[in-house]
Write a protein that holds these residues in place. Structure first.
Motif, PDB file in Angstrom:
ATOM      1  N   ILE A   1       0.866  -1.185   0.000  1.00 40.09           N
ATOM      2  CA  ILE A   1       0.000   0.000   0.000  1.00 40.09           C
ATOM      3  C   ILE A   1       0.904   1.238   0.000  1.00 40.09           C
ATOM      4  O   ILE A   1       0.656   2.197  -0.726  1.00 40.09           O
ATOM      5  CB  ILE A   1      -0.947   0.010   1.242  1.00 40.09           C
ATOM      6  N   ASN A   2       1.980   1.194   0.797  1.00 37.31           N
ATOM      7  CA  ASN A   2       2.911   2.326   0.837  1.00 37.31           C
ATOM      8  C   ASN A   2       3.574   2.533  -0.515  1.00 37.31           C
ATOM      9  O   ASN A   2       3.750   3.656  -0.965  1.00 37.31           O
ATOM     10  CB  ASN A   2       4.035   2.085   1.858  1.00 37.31           C
ATOM     11  N   TYR A   3       3.922   1.412  -1.154  1.00 34.43           N
ATOM     12  CA  TYR A   3       4.560   1.478  -2.474  1.00 34.43           C
ATOM     13  C   TYR A   3       3.656   2.248  -3.441  1.00 34.43           C
ATOM     14  O   TYR A   3       4.099   3.144  -4.156  1.00 34.43           O
ATOM     15  CB  TYR A   3       4.817   0.050  -2.961  1.00 34.43           C
ATOM     16  N   TYR A   4       2.361   1.903  -3.430  1.00 32.56           N
ATOM     17  CA  TYR A   4       1.442   2.561  -4.366  1.00 32.56           C
ATOM     18  C   TYR A   4       1.016   3.940  -3.869  1.00 32.56           C
ATOM     19  O   TYR A   4       0.692   4.806  -4.678  1.00 32.56           O
ATOM     20  CB  TYR A   4       0.231   1.669  -4.644  1.00 32.56           C
ATOM     21  N   THR A   5       1.017   4.137  -2.556  1.00 38.77           N
ATOM     22  CA  THR A   5       0.681   5.472  -2.045  1.00 38.77           C
ATOM     23  C   THR A   5       1.750   6.456  -2.514  1.00 38.77           C
ATOM     24  O   THR A   5       1.447   7.566  -2.943  1.00 38.77           O
ATOM     25  CB  THR A   5       0.578   5.459  -0.499  1.00 38.77           C
ATOM     26  N   LYS A   6       3.007   6.016  -2.454  1.00 36.38           N
ATOM     27  CA  LYS A   6       4.111   6.869  -2.916  1.00 36.38           C
ATOM     28  C   LYS A   6       3.922   7.218  -4.390  1.00 36.38           C
ATOM     29  O   LYS A   6       4.244   8.317  -4.827  1.00 36.38           O
ATOM     30  CB  LYS A   6       5.456   6.154  -2.724  1.00 36.38           C
ATOM     31  N   ASN A   7       3.406   6.251  -5.161  1.00 37.79           N
ATOM     32  CA  ASN A   7       3.171   6.507  -6.582  1.00 37.79           C
ATOM     33  C   ASN A   7       1.901   7.331  -6.817  1.00 37.79           C
ATOM     34  O   ASN A   7       1.581   7.675  -7.951  1.00 37.79           O
ATOM     35  CB  ASN A   7       3.019   5.187  -7.361  1.00 37.79           C
ATOM     36  N   GLY A   8       1.155   7.581  -5.724  1.00 33.22           N
ATOM     37  CA  GLY A   8      -0.051   8.418  -5.818  1.00 33.22           C
ATOM     38  C   GLY A   8      -1.247   7.757  -6.475  1.00 33.22           C
ATOM     39  O   GLY A   8      -2.172   8.432  -6.912  1.00 33.22           O
ATOM     40  N   ILE A   9      -1.255   6.409  -6.525  1.00 34.30           N
ATOM     41  CA  ILE A   9      -2.375   5.759  -7.228  1.00 34.30           C
ATOM     42  C   ILE A   9      -3.167   4.811  -6.322  1.00 34.30           C
ATOM     43  O   ILE A   9      -4.004   4.067  -6.808  1.00 34.30           O
ATOM     44  CB  ILE A   9      -1.904   4.990  -8.488  1.00 34.30           C
ATOM     45  N   SER A  10      -2.886   4.863  -5.012  1.00 37.20           N
ATOM     46  CA  SER A  10      -3.581   3.948  -4.108  1.00 37.20           C
ATOM     47  C   SER A  10      -4.869   4.584  -3.575  1.00 37.20           C
ATOM     48  O   SER A  10      -4.878   5.759  -3.205  1.00 37.20           O
ATOM     49  CB  SER A  10      -2.650   3.605  -2.951  1.00 37.20           C
ATOM     50  N   ASN A  11      -5.952   3.836  -3.575  1.00 34.68           N
ATOM     51  CA  ASN A  11      -7.234   4.333  -3.064  1.00 34.68           C
ATOM     52  C   ASN A  11      -7.818   3.341  -2.085  1.00 34.68           C
ATOM     53  O   ASN A  11      -8.091   2.200  -2.460  1.00 34.68           O
ATOM     54  CB  ASN A  11      -8.240   4.468  -4.211  1.00 34.68           C
ATOM     55  N   ALA A  12      -8.024   3.780  -0.850  1.00 36.24           N
ATOM     56  CA  ALA A  12      -8.655   2.898   0.131  1.00 36.24           C
ATOM     57  C   ALA A  12     -10.165   2.932  -0.098  1.00 36.24           C
ATOM     58  O   ALA A  12     -10.744   3.997  -0.305  1.00 36.24           O
ATOM     59  CB  ALA A  12      -8.324   3.378   1.532  1.00 36.24           C
ATOM     60  N   VAL A  13     -10.774   1.743  -0.128  1.00 32.76           N
ATOM     61  CA  VAL A  13     -12.227   1.653  -0.283  1.00 32.76           C
ATOM     62  C   VAL A  13     -12.757   0.789   0.854  1.00 32.76           C
ATOM     63  O   VAL A  13     -12.245  -0.307   1.088  1.00 32.76           O
ATOM     64  CB  VAL A  13     -12.588   1.026  -1.667  1.00 32.76           C
ATOM     65  N   ALA A  14     -13.781   1.291   1.555  1.00 35.85           N
ATOM     66  CA  ALA A  14     -14.384   0.500   2.631  1.00 35.85           C
ATOM     67  C   ALA A  14     -15.046  -0.722   2.019  1.00 35.85           C
ATOM     68  O   ALA A  14     -15.906  -0.606   1.139  1.00 35.85           O
ATOM     69  CB  ALA A  14     -15.399   1.346   3.389  1.00 35.85           C
ATOM     70  N   GLY A  15     -14.617  -1.906   2.450  1.00 41.63           N
ATOM     71  CA  GLY A  15     -15.089  -3.154   1.836  1.00 41.63           C
ATOM     72  C   GLY A  15     -16.210  -3.809   2.603  1.00 41.63           C
ATOM     73  O   GLY A  15     -16.528  -4.966   2.362  1.00 41.63           O
ATOM     74  N   GLU A  16     -16.807  -3.074   3.562  1.00 42.92           N
ATOM     75  CA  GLU A  16     -17.942  -3.645   4.295  1.00 42.92           C
ATOM     76  C   GLU A  16     -19.223  -3.007   3.789  1.00 42.92           C
ATOM     77  O   GLU A  16     -19.220  -1.857   3.360  1.00 42.92           O
ATOM     78  CB  GLU A  16     -17.750  -3.443   5.805  1.00 42.92           C
ATOM     79  N   GLY A  17     -20.311  -3.763   3.851  1.00 38.48           N
ATOM     80  CA  GLY A  17     -21.587  -3.268   3.332  1.00 38.48           C
ATOM     81  C   GLY A  17     -22.064  -4.212   2.267  1.00 38.48           C
ATOM     82  O   GLY A  17     -21.490  -5.295   2.100  1.00 38.48           O
ATOM     83  N   ASP A  18     -23.154  -3.826   1.527  1.00 30.91           N
ATOM     84  CA  ASP A  18     -23.584  -4.786   0.502  1.00 30.91           C
ATOM     85  C   ASP A  18     -22.812  -4.573  -0.806  1.00 30.91           C
ATOM     86  O   ASP A  18     -22.165  -3.551  -1.005  1.00 30.91           O
ATOM     87  CB  ASP A  18     -25.114  -4.841   0.338  1.00 30.91           C
ATOM     88  N   ILE A  19     -22.897  -5.597  -1.649  1.00 33.32           N
ATOM     89  CA  ILE A  19     -22.060  -5.642  -2.852  1.00 33.32           C
ATOM     90  C   ILE A  19     -22.250  -4.397  -3.730  1.00 33.32           C
ATOM     91  O   ILE A  19     -21.285  -3.816  -4.229  1.00 33.32           O
ATOM     92  CB  ILE A  19     -22.347  -6.943  -3.651  1.00 33.32           C
ATOM     93  N   GLU A  20     -23.521  -3.961  -3.873  1.00 32.17           N
ATOM     94  CA  GLU A  20     -23.803  -2.819  -4.747  1.00 32.17           C
ATOM     95  C   GLU A  20     -23.211  -1.525  -4.175  1.00 32.17           C
ATOM     96  O   GLU A  20     -22.631  -0.719  -4.911  1.00 32.17           O
ATOM     97  CB  GLU A  20     -25.312  -2.689  -4.915  1.00 32.17           C
ATOM     98  N   GLU A  21     -23.375  -1.391  -2.871  1.00 32.28           N
ATOM     99  CA  GLU A  21     -22.841  -0.207  -2.183  1.00 32.28           C
ATOM    100  C   GLU A  21     -21.320  -0.125  -2.401  1.00 32.28           C
ATOM    101  O   GLU A  21     -20.776   0.930  -2.727  1.00 32.28           O
ATOM    102  CB  GLU A  21     -23.131  -0.434  -0.690  1.00 32.28           C
ATOM    103  N   ILE A  22     -20.648  -1.257  -2.250  1.00 30.35           N
ATOM    104  CA  ILE A  22     -19.190  -1.276  -2.413  1.00 30.35           C
ATOM    105  C   ILE A  22     -18.825  -0.991  -3.872  1.00 30.35           C
ATOM    106  O   ILE A  22     -17.896  -0.241  -4.151  1.00 30.35           O
ATOM    107  CB  ILE A  22     -18.604  -2.634  -1.939  1.00 30.35           C
TER     108      ILE A  22
END
Ligand code: AMP
Length: 183
Positions: A152-173
Motif C-alpha cells: 500500500i505504501n509502495y502505491y501510495t508513494k506513486n499516488g495511485i492507491s485508493n482505500a475503499v471501505a469493503g464492508e456493506g452490501d455488494i452494490e454499495e461497495i
C-alpha cells in the motif's frame, strides 16, 4: 484490486470488468485451474495454496507476464490478487513499462478481520475451497499483513492507491469502486 482474503476483490473485479468490458486476471483462479488439471505448476503450487502460503514470486510473475500479452488484454485488465509482494509490484511495473503500459488505479479494500473470517467460512460452505479452513485463513491473514500490506505504501508513494471501505452490501461497495475508477 488489493485487500486481504475475503475482502471482495474477486466479486468487485467481476463487476468492473462487466461494466467496462475488460478482462479480470486472477492469479488465484489461474493457479486453482492448474491444480485441478494437475499440471506441473499445479502440483508444485498446491501445497503452498492449501496451507495459505504464497506461491513463489517467480511463478506468479511468469503467469502474469504471459497472460497480459494475450489479445484479450489489449483493451485493459484488472489484476485480482496480484501483486502480493513488493518484488511482484516492482516486476509488474517493469513488465508494464516494457509494453508501454502502467497501473492506472489501485483499489485497496479495507475490511475488519472478524468480518473477513466470517465471509471466508461462509464461502467454504458454498464453494468448498481447499484453503478456506480456519488454519489456512489465519495464515493468509498473517501473510497479508506481513507481505502485502507494505505494498500500500509502495502505491501510495506513486499516488495511485485508493482505500475503499469493503464492508456493506455488494452494490454499495461497487458504487465506491466506481467513484474511484470514474470510467
Ligand atoms: P486468492 O484466490 O487470490 O485468494 O489466492 C489463493 C492462493 O493462491 C493464495 O493463498 C496463494 O497461495 C496463491 N496466490 C494467488 N495469487 C498469488 C500471488 N500474487 N502471489 C503468490 N501467491 C498467490
Amino acid at each position: 484490486m488489493m485487500g486481504p482474503p475475503g475482502a471482495g476483490k474477486g466479486t468487485q473485479s467481476k463487476i468492473v470488468c462487466n461494466r467496462l468490458g475488460i478482462i479480470q486476471i486472477s492469479t488465484g483462479d489461474i493457479l486453482r485451474d492448474s491444480v485441478k488439471k494437475e499440471t506441473i505448476l499445479g502440483v508444485k503450487a498446491k501445497k503452498f495454496m492449501d496451507a495459505g502460503n504464497l506461491v513463489s514470486d517467480e511463478i506468479v510473475i511468469g503467469i502474469i507476464e504471459e497472460r497480459i500479452q494475450e489479445d484479450d488484454c489489449k483493451g485493459g485488465f484488472i489484476l485480482d490478487g496480484f501483486p502480493r509482494t513488493t518484488d511482484q509490484a516492482k516486476a509488474l511495473d517493469d513488465i508494464l513499462t516494457k509494453f508501454g503500459r502502467k497501473v492506472d488505479h489501485v483499489i485497496n479494500f479495507e475490511v475488519q478481520n472478524e468480518a473477513l473470517v466470517e465471509r471466508l467460512l461462509q464461502r467454504a460452505k458454498k464453494e468448498g475451497r481447499a484453503d478456506d479452513n480456519i488454519e489456512s485463513i489465519s495464515n493468509r491473514l498473517k501473510i497479508f499483513n506481513e507481505q502485502t500490506q507494505p505494498l500500500i505504501n509502495y502505491y501510495t508513494k506513486n499516488g495511485i492507491s485508493n482505500a475503499v471501505a469493503g464492508e456493506g452490501d455488494i452494490e454499495e461497495i461497487s458504487n465506491r469502486v466506481k467513484n474511484v475508477i470514474k470510467a
